[in-house]
Design a protein around this motif. Structure first.
Motif, PDB file in Angstrom:
ATOM      1  N   LEU A  62      63.919  57.673  19.163  1.00  0.00           N
ATOM      2  CA  LEU A  62      63.592  56.709  18.147  1.00  0.00           C
ATOM      3  C   LEU A  62      64.497  55.796  17.718  1.00  0.00           C
ATOM      4  CD1 LEU A  62      61.809  59.176  15.491  1.00  0.00           C
ATOM      5  CD2 LEU A  62      60.571  57.326  17.246  1.00  0.00           C
ATOM      6  N   LEU A  63      65.816  56.291  17.780  1.00  0.00           N
ATOM      7  CA  LEU A  63      66.943  55.342  17.381  1.00  0.00           C
ATOM      8  C   LEU A  63      67.346  54.332  18.722  1.00  0.00           C
ATOM      9  CD1 LEU A  63      69.660  54.433  15.856  1.00  0.00           C
ATOM     10  CD2 LEU A  63      70.821  56.391  17.051  1.00  0.00           C
ATOM     11  N   ALA A  64      67.064  54.788  19.969  1.00  0.00           N
ATOM     12  CA  ALA A  64      67.149  54.049  21.362  1.00  0.00           C
ATOM     13  C   ALA A  64      66.227  52.831  20.857  1.00  0.00           C
ATOM     14  CB  ALA A  64      67.036  54.698  22.330  1.00  0.00           C
ATOM     15  N   LYS A  65      65.150  52.990  20.734  1.00  0.00           N
ATOM     16  CA  LYS A  65      63.969  51.922  20.598  1.00  0.00           C
ATOM     17  C   LYS A  65      64.322  50.960  19.540  1.00  0.00           C
ATOM     18  CE  LYS A  65      60.319  54.855  22.544  1.00  0.00           C
ATOM     19  NZ  LYS A  65      58.656  55.394  21.986  1.00  0.00           N
ATOM     20  N   GLU A  66      64.994  51.367  18.521  1.00  0.00           N
ATOM     21  CA  GLU A  66      65.418  50.396  17.304  1.00  0.00           C
ATOM     22  C   GLU A  66      66.282  49.819  17.757  1.00  0.00           C
ATOM     23  OE1 GLU A  66      67.226  50.925  12.989  1.00  0.00           O
ATOM     24  OE2 GLU A  66      65.934  52.602  13.734  1.00  0.00           O
ATOM     25  N   GLN A  67      67.255  50.224  18.345  1.00  0.00           N
ATOM     26  CA  GLN A  67      68.751  49.539  18.852  1.00  0.00           C
ATOM     27  C   GLN A  67      68.249  48.407  19.842  1.00  0.00           C
ATOM     28  OE1 GLN A  67      72.174  51.836  19.292  1.00  0.00           O
ATOM     29  NE2 GLN A  67      72.359  52.350  17.141  1.00  0.00           N
ATOM     30  N   ILE A  68      67.446  48.952  20.864  1.00  0.00           N
ATOM     31  CA  ILE A  68      67.132  48.333  21.939  1.00  0.00           C
ATOM     32  C   ILE A  68      66.401  46.619  21.456  1.00  0.00           C
ATOM     33  CG2 ILE A  68      65.738  47.913  23.820  1.00  0.00           C
ATOM     34  CD1 ILE A  68      66.391  50.786  24.656  1.00  0.00           C
ATOM     35  N   LYS A  69      65.444  47.204  20.418  1.00  0.00           N
ATOM     36  CA  LYS A  69      64.728  46.081  20.000  1.00  0.00           C
ATOM     37  C   LYS A  69      65.602  44.981  19.171  1.00  0.00           C
ATOM     38  CE  LYS A  69      60.864  45.011  16.911  1.00  0.00           C
ATOM     39  NZ  LYS A  69      59.719  45.653  16.227  1.00  0.00           N
ATOM     40  N   LYS A  70      66.561  45.686  18.454  1.00  0.00           N
ATOM     41  CA  LYS A  70      67.592  44.939  17.593  1.00  0.00           C
ATOM     42  C   LYS A  70      68.674  44.368  18.154  1.00  0.00           C
ATOM     43  CE  LYS A  70      69.831  45.363  13.083  1.00  0.00           C
ATOM     44  NZ  LYS A  70      70.090  46.232  11.801  1.00  0.00           N
ATOM     45  N   ASN A  71      69.267  44.986  18.930  1.00  0.00           N
ATOM     46  CA  ASN A  71      70.662  44.665  19.553  1.00  0.00           C
ATOM     47  C   ASN A  71      70.522  44.458  21.160  1.00  0.00           C
ATOM     48  OD1 ASN A  71      71.919  45.245  17.176  1.00  0.00           O
ATOM     49  ND2 ASN A  71      71.862  47.334  17.505  1.00  0.00           N
ATOM     50  N   GLY A  72      69.542  44.927  21.584  1.00  0.00           N
ATOM     51  CA  GLY A  72      69.299  44.503  23.110  1.00  0.00           C
ATOM     52  C   GLY A  72      69.812  45.677  24.132  1.00  0.00           C
ATOM     53  N   GLY A  73      70.103  46.756  23.458  1.00  0.00           N
ATOM     54  CA  GLY A  73      70.864  47.794  24.179  1.00  0.00           C
ATOM     55  C   GLY A  73      71.044  49.070  23.242  1.00  0.00           C
ATOM     56  N   TYR A  74      71.210  50.239  24.047  1.00  0.00           N
ATOM     57  CA  TYR A  74      71.678  51.643  23.449  1.00  0.00           C
ATOM     58  C   TYR A  74      72.413  52.350  24.360  1.00  0.00           C
ATOM     59  CZ  TYR A  74      70.896  56.234  21.950  1.00  0.00           C
ATOM     60  OH  TYR A  74      71.288  57.860  21.531  1.00  0.00           O
ATOM     61  N   MET A  75      73.635  52.754  24.037  1.00  0.00           N
ATOM     62  CA  MET A  75      74.620  53.335  24.852  1.00  0.00           C
ATOM     63  C   MET A  75      74.881  52.985  26.193  1.00  0.00           C
ATOM     64  SD  MET A  75      75.476  55.961  22.805  1.00  0.00           S
ATOM     65  CE  MET A  75      76.264  57.350  23.708  1.00  0.00           C
ATOM     66  N   GLY A  76      74.944  51.578  26.128  1.00  0.00           N
ATOM     67  CA  GLY A  76      75.111  50.735  27.482  1.00  0.00           C
ATOM     68  C   GLY A  76      74.019  50.663  28.307  1.00  0.00           C
ATOM     69  N   VAL A  77      72.774  51.088  27.856  1.00  0.00           N
ATOM     70  CA  VAL A  77      71.731  50.647  28.687  1.00  0.00           C
ATOM     71  C   VAL A  77      70.644  49.619  27.861  1.00  0.00           C
ATOM     72  CG1 VAL A  77      71.546  52.854  30.094  1.00  0.00           C
ATOM     73  CG2 VAL A  77      70.416  52.628  28.024  1.00  0.00           C
ATOM     74  N   LYS A  78      69.816  49.117  28.841  1.00  0.00           N
ATOM     75  CA  LYS A  78      69.226  47.736  27.943  1.00  0.00           C
ATOM     76  C   LYS A  78      67.632  48.072  27.967  1.00  0.00           C
ATOM     77  CE  LYS A  78      72.507  44.437  29.125  1.00  0.00           C
ATOM     78  NZ  LYS A  78      72.702  43.258  29.907  1.00  0.00           N
ATOM     79  N   THR A  79      67.077  49.095  28.700  1.00  0.00           N
ATOM     80  CA  THR A  79      65.581  49.360  28.511  1.00  0.00           C
ATOM     81  C   THR A  79      65.359  50.616  28.049  1.00  0.00           C
ATOM     82  OG1 THR A  79      65.398  50.485  30.898  1.00  0.00           O
ATOM     83  CG2 THR A  79      65.421  47.964  30.719  1.00  0.00           C
TER      84      THR A  79
END
Length: 269
Positions: A113-130
């Protein structure tokens, strides 16, 4: 600089003052055990730290950043509160696993859930983009954590098929999945049969060696003595005594601490 600094926390429910001017600090890698009778405010303190309750007064600082300050005129939004919670992991008394999800899914859910939010908001999560890349990253970490708590073979099981001790170990892995600064336990063995208590306490002991910073509310006095770097004894919403295990458990000075521990004297002899 202390990793966690708690200053003058006060919390009331109606006219009942549950926490009265609570202050303490914790360094990175330290384990704090909080002991005391039921109703002394221990669980309410953990809930304030995890932003499940809002104190009327006080300040909570993590790594020099003030997450809560009652003197601030800025009201915290729901998104800020959710962000602040990421600094803390909480293991509940009653596990609180999602029964409809398998063990691995329970551990992965919050990071996904956090990853989806950050990818949508910031374009990435923990160095990955999708989301697909994030899912694989989170899955690998979840498997590592399940191995850490000794439950790799149960990754495809549902909570209903686990013992209470196994469910609590999954809850610990889930709390670790977001890599919190401080891991909190609210009487993690109180809902377990005595024969299952040891397996959960051994997992917590193992986390101490991994440089985790922890706060453990517990009635397991011998465990607190063996694992904690600091101990706080709470009574009637105040810290009645604090210090090392040797100071608080083996040589208590406050009469209330002495009375509380008297029932455990035989264990220490």
């Amino acid at each position: 600089m202390a990793m966690l600094k708690v200053e003058n926390i006060q919390k009331s429910f109606g006219k009942t003052k549950v926490l009265k001017d609570i202050s303490f600090s914790l360094e990175k890698g330290e384990v704090l055990a909080i002991i005391g009778s039921s109703g002394s405010g221990k669980t309410t303190l953990l809930r304030c730290l995890n932003f499940l309750e809002t104190p009327q007064k006080g300040k909570i600082t993590v790594n020099g950043q003030a997450l809560f300050d009652s003197d601030s005129k800025d009201k915290q939004s729901d998104s800020v509160i959710r962000k602040n919670r990421l600094h803390f992991g909480l293991v509940f008394q009653s596990f609180n696993l999602f029964p409809q999800y398998k063990v691995l899914e329970n551990v992965m859910l919050a990071p996904m859930l956090l990853a989806k939010e950050q990818i949508k908001k910031n374009g990435g999560y923990m160095g990955v983009k999708t989301s697909k890349e994030a899912q694989e990253l989170i899955r690998k970490n979840a498997l590592r954590l399940l191995e850490k708590v000794g439950l790799s073979e149960k990754k495809d099981s549902y909570p209903c098929n686990l013992s209470g001790g196994q469910q609590q170990r999954v809850a610990i892995a889930r709390a670790l999945a977001l890599n919190p600064d401080v891991l909190c336990f609210d009487e993690p063995t109180s809902a377990l049969d005595p024969e299952l208590t040891g397996e959960v306490l051994n997992v917590i002991k193992g986390l101490k060696t991994s440089d985790s910073t922890m706060i453990v509310v517990t009635h397991e006095i011998e465990f607190a003595r063996d694992v904690a770097d600091k101990i706080i004894f709470m009574a009637d919403g105040v810290i009645a005594e604090e210090g090392t295990p040797q100071q608080v458990i083996e040589n208590p000075q406050n009469p209330r601490t002495q009375a509380f521990l008297s029932r455990f004297n035989q264990s220490f002899s």
